[in-house]
Design a protein around this motif. Structure first.
Motif, mmCIF file in Angstrom:
data_model
loop_
_atom_site.group_PDB
_atom_site.id
_atom_site.type_symbol
_atom_site.label_atom_id
_atom_site.label_comp_id
_atom_site.label_asym_id
_atom_site.label_seq_id
_atom_site.Cartn_x
_atom_site.Cartn_y
_atom_site.Cartn_z
ATOM 1 N N ILE A 2 0.992 -1.421 -0.146
ATOM 2 C CA ILE A 2 0.038 0.393 0.067
ATOM 3 C C ILE A 2 0.935 1.479 0.199
ATOM 4 C CG2 ILE A 2 -2.080 1.335 1.827
ATOM 5 C CD1 ILE A 2 -2.580 -1.566 2.481
ATOM 6 N N THR A 3 0.943 2.273 -1.219
ATOM 7 C CA THR A 3 1.409 2.927 -1.101
ATOM 8 C C THR A 3 1.311 3.884 -0.094
ATOM 9 O OG1 THR A 3 0.342 4.056 -2.838
ATOM 10 C CG2 THR A 3 1.842 2.923 -3.311
ATOM 11 N N PRO A 4 2.627 4.958 0.301
ATOM 12 C CA PRO A 4 2.151 6.270 0.654
ATOM 13 C C PRO A 4 0.548 7.257 0.927
ATOM 14 C CG PRO A 4 4.712 6.134 0.331
ATOM 15 C CD PRO A 4 3.962 5.412 -0.022
ATOM 16 N N GLU A 5 0.315 7.579 -0.500
ATOM 17 C CA GLU A 5 -0.458 8.176 -0.526
ATOM 18 C C GLU A 5 -1.294 7.209 -0.701
ATOM 19 O OE1 GLU A 5 2.246 7.230 -2.670
ATOM 20 O OE2 GLU A 5 2.742 9.268 -3.050
ATOM 21 N N GLN A 6 -2.009 6.061 -0.828
ATOM 22 C CA GLN A 6 -2.810 5.532 -0.916
ATOM 23 C C GLN A 6 -3.301 4.792 0.212
ATOM 24 O OE1 GLN A 6 -1.677 1.932 -2.198
ATOM 25 N NE2 GLN A 6 -2.373 2.780 -4.414
ATOM 26 N N LEU A 7 -2.305 4.580 1.590
ATOM 27 C CA LEU A 7 -2.103 5.271 2.621
ATOM 28 C C LEU A 7 -2.807 6.055 3.605
ATOM 29 C CD1 LEU A 7 -2.267 3.127 5.625
ATOM 30 C CD2 LEU A 7 0.694 4.296 5.783
ATOM 31 N N GLU A 8 -2.406 7.389 3.167
ATOM 32 C CA GLU A 8 -3.768 8.226 3.527
ATOM 33 C C GLU A 8 -5.052 8.629 2.935
ATOM 34 O OE1 GLU A 8 -2.680 13.396 3.787
ATOM 35 O OE2 GLU A 8 -1.556 12.139 2.448
ATOM 36 N N GLY A 9 -5.133 8.217 2.019
ATOM 37 C CA GLY A 9 -6.566 7.793 1.954
ATOM 38 C C GLY A 9 -7.299 6.652 2.748
ATOM 39 N N ILE A 10 -6.895 5.776 2.337
ATOM 40 C CA ILE A 10 -7.226 4.621 4.133
ATOM 41 C C ILE A 10 -7.408 5.708 4.828
ATOM 42 C CG2 ILE A 10 -6.729 2.336 4.924
ATOM 43 C CD1 ILE A 10 -5.358 1.727 2.619
ATOM 44 N N ARG A 11 -6.800 6.342 5.699
ATOM 45 C CA ARG A 11 -6.867 6.710 6.888
ATOM 46 C C ARG A 11 -8.084 7.795 7.785
ATOM 47 N NH1 ARG A 11 -0.127 7.033 8.422
ATOM 48 N NH2 ARG A 11 -0.130 4.823 9.063
ATOM 49 N N ALA A 12 -7.902 8.406 6.032
ATOM 50 C CA ALA A 12 -9.227 9.143 5.734
ATOM 51 C C ALA A 12 -10.440 8.628 5.564
ATOM 52 C CB ALA A 12 -8.713 10.423 4.858
ATOM 53 N N ALA A 13 -10.607 7.874 5.258
ATOM 54 C CA ALA A 13 -11.590 6.963 4.863
ATOM 55 C C ALA A 13 -12.040 6.521 6.502
ATOM 56 C CB ALA A 13 -11.292 6.159 4.052
ATOM 57 N N LEU A 14 -10.879 5.918 7.387
ATOM 58 C CA LEU A 14 -11.742 5.398 8.384
ATOM 59 C C LEU A 14 -11.518 6.312 9.568
ATOM 60 C CD1 LEU A 14 -8.187 2.311 7.922
ATOM 61 C CD2 LEU A 14 -10.959 2.016 8.505
ATOM 62 N N GLU A 15 -11.404 7.476 9.645
ATOM 63 C CA GLU A 15 -11.330 8.349 10.222
ATOM 64 C C GLU A 15 -13.364 9.067 10.619
ATOM 65 O OE1 GLU A 15 -8.280 11.873 9.689
ATOM 66 O OE2 GLU A 15 -6.733 10.199 10.810
ATOM 67 N N SER A 16 -13.271 9.138 9.060
ATOM 68 C CA SER A 16 -14.408 9.561 8.590
ATOM 69 C C SER A 16 -16.017 8.537 8.928
ATOM 70 C CB SER A 16 -14.959 9.197 6.711
ATOM 71 O OG SER A 16 -14.803 8.195 6.532
ATOM 72 N N GLU A 17 -15.615 7.440 9.304
ATOM 73 C CA GLU A 17 -17.106 6.109 10.050
ATOM 74 C C GLU A 17 -16.692 6.664 11.602
ATOM 75 O OE1 GLU A 17 -19.460 3.929 10.585
ATOM 76 O OE2 GLU A 17 -18.810 4.059 8.610
ATOM 77 N N PRO A 18 -17.405 6.336 12.181
ATOM 78 C CA PRO A 18 -17.149 6.403 13.694
ATOM 79 C C PRO A 18 -17.491 5.671 14.372
ATOM 80 C CG PRO A 18 -19.822 7.713 12.392
ATOM 81 C CD PRO A 18 -19.089 7.182 11.275
ATOM 82 N N ARG A 19 -17.809 4.516 13.466
ATOM 83 C CA ARG A 19 -17.948 3.000 14.022
ATOM 84 C C ARG A 19 -16.531 2.265 14.124
ATOM 85 N NH1 ARG A 19 -23.144 0.761 10.259
ATOM 86 N NH2 ARG A 19 -21.887 2.384 9.229
ATOM 87 N N VAL A 20 -15.801 3.058 13.867
ATOM 88 C CA VAL A 20 -13.899 2.024 13.704
ATOM 89 C C VAL A 20 -14.124 2.870 14.343
ATOM 90 C CG1 VAL A 20 -11.863 2.760 12.283
ATOM 91 C CG2 VAL A 20 -13.630 2.460 10.924
ATOM 92 N N THR A 21 -13.221 1.976 15.786
ATOM 93 C CA THR A 21 -12.363 2.605 16.979
ATOM 94 C C THR A 21 -10.994 2.609 16.219
ATOM 95 O OG1 THR A 21 -12.480 0.282 17.722
ATOM 96 C CG2 THR A 21 -14.632 1.834 18.807
ATOM 97 N N GLY A 22 -10.291 1.781 15.856
ATOM 98 C CA GLY A 22 -8.403 2.176 15.529
ATOM 99 C C GLY A 22 -8.048 1.259 14.652
#
Length: 405
Positions: free
Chosen positions: A74-94
């Protein structure tokens, strides 16, 4: 009137009726106990796997799912997008990032294939229970150079102990073979002996020092609860970058998902077997009652009781046996399960065999409300089926012959 007669008829032979009621109650009690024990064991195994290794979902590069090569990062750019998506989902705890490498582990006595997981220790401590599973050493001692944490079963097969040197060989993200020496800094023992035998942990810092590259192959995601796993995973799929593929724990570990699906089917089959045994017991009881009351039934038919009322009377007698015995069995089953929920069932003598299945040695049964409804419906259905043959025999009686018998 028919109901009152049916109720009195049940208690004309108290001993026989009590035996049938007891068999129904014991059958229901045993069925609920099997259900609670099975759910407790399966849910514990699933929860342990999610907490220690799988997470509720995992995110990989699409190419990694086709073939888990070291180059499918997973490239750094893709990882950044993944983390942003996870942060936007309130049911994800970590979540926690890992590099996943297929390689070889060499010890003084033998060599074995292994899967090497490069992790961030602090993130793993916060999200998993790996640190709680340590039986020797620590979960990555900062003072040790190039520490590796291995499973107890693997350590036994390699013949290595604490601070012993091993060599890991693997392919990096550039496709080059890399080799580095590590020292055993900790030995863990999870509930899954197969996982312990194949997986070793190193730090991402040491991996970077060895290869000169940053490698992330999977992001392990954790939710607030396990119940709505598929729903939350589907929501993540909609907001993830195109290259990132999200799979729930059921897809990442099909054997666990299959066990969940099959357990429901197997429990229904077990309950069906119990109900079949009860069916023959009730039929036997009612046939005996019909034979003993031939003169009485013949008299009732002779003075004008029609076949519909006679059938209804026998149906009610049989149904009342289930209505009385079923709730007693459910009450006993519920009380037993709730007691065992607090103290657990100790199966330490079978610890090694259970570890192969990923199950701990102390099982805590669970109350499953929906199966109480299923059990109640099955008891009523069994009673209704059991009434057919005795009622048919009663309807075939000849009133004159029955009175003379």
């Amino acid at each position: 009137m028919i109901f009152k007669v049916a109720w009195r008829n049940i208690w004309r032979s108290k001993t026989r009726s009590l035996i049938v009621l007891s068999s129904i109650a014991i059958g229901v009690w045993a069925g609920l106990l099997i259900i609670g024990f099975s759910f407790g064991m399966n849910n514990e195994r699933t929860a342990s796997a999610i907490r220690s290794t799988l997470g509720h979902a995992q995110i990989h590069h699409a190419d990694f799912l086709v073939e888990p090569k070291a180059t499918a990062v997973i490239t750094p750019e893709q990882l950044e997008g993944i983390r942003a998506a996870l942060e936007s989902e309130p049911r994800v705890t970590g979540w926690t990032d890992r590099a996943v490498l297929q390689g070889m582990i060499a010890a003084p006595k033998t060599n074995r294939a292994a899967r090497i997981l490069a992790i961030d220790p602090e993130s793993e401590r916060a999200r998993t229970n790996l640190e709680e599973m340590m039986v020797e050493g620590t979960f990555f001692d900062e003072s040790m150079r190039n520490p590796v944490v291995i499973g107890k079963k693997l350590a036994d097969k390699l013949g290595v102990g604490m601070k012993k040197k091993i060599v890991l060989t693997f392919q990096d993200a550039s496709g080059n073979l890399s080799r580095a020496s590590f020292r055993v800094g900790g030995i863990y023992q999870s509930l899954n002996a197969q996982w312990d035998e194949f997986n070793v942990y190193i730090t991402q810092k040491d991996l970077r020092k060895t290869t000169g590259l940053d490698m992330i192959h999977e992001v392990v995601v954790y939710y607030e609860e396990t119940v709505a796993t598929e729903e939350i995973t589907d929501a993540l799929v909609e907001i993830m970058p195109v290259e990132a593929k999200v799979l729930s724990w059921k897809d990442n570990s099909p054997e666990l998902g299959f066990a969940d699906d099959m357990m429901g089917i197997m429990l229904i089959l077990v309950l069906g077997i119990i109900m079949t045994a009860l069916l023959f017991g009730i039929i036997n009881n009612m046939l005996m009652a019909i034979l003993e009351r031939r003169r009485e039934l013949g008299m009732l038919m002779a003075i004008g009781m029609n076949k519909r009322k006679l059938f209804l009377m026998i149906l009610l007698e049989t149904l009342l046996l289930g209505i009385v015995g079923g709730p007693v069995g459910m009450l006993l089953g519920d009380v037993t399960i709730r007691i065992m929920m607090n103290i657990g069932v100790d199966l330490s003598s079978k610890k090694e065999g259970l570890a192969e299945l990923g199950v701990q040695s102390i099982i805590y049964p669970e109350v499953v409300p929906e199966y109480y409804i299923i059990m109640a419906l099955m008891v009523i259905g069994t009673a209704l089926l059991a009434s057919i043959i005795p009622a048919y025999r009663a309807l075939k009686l000849n009133p004159v012959e029955a009175i003379r018998s």
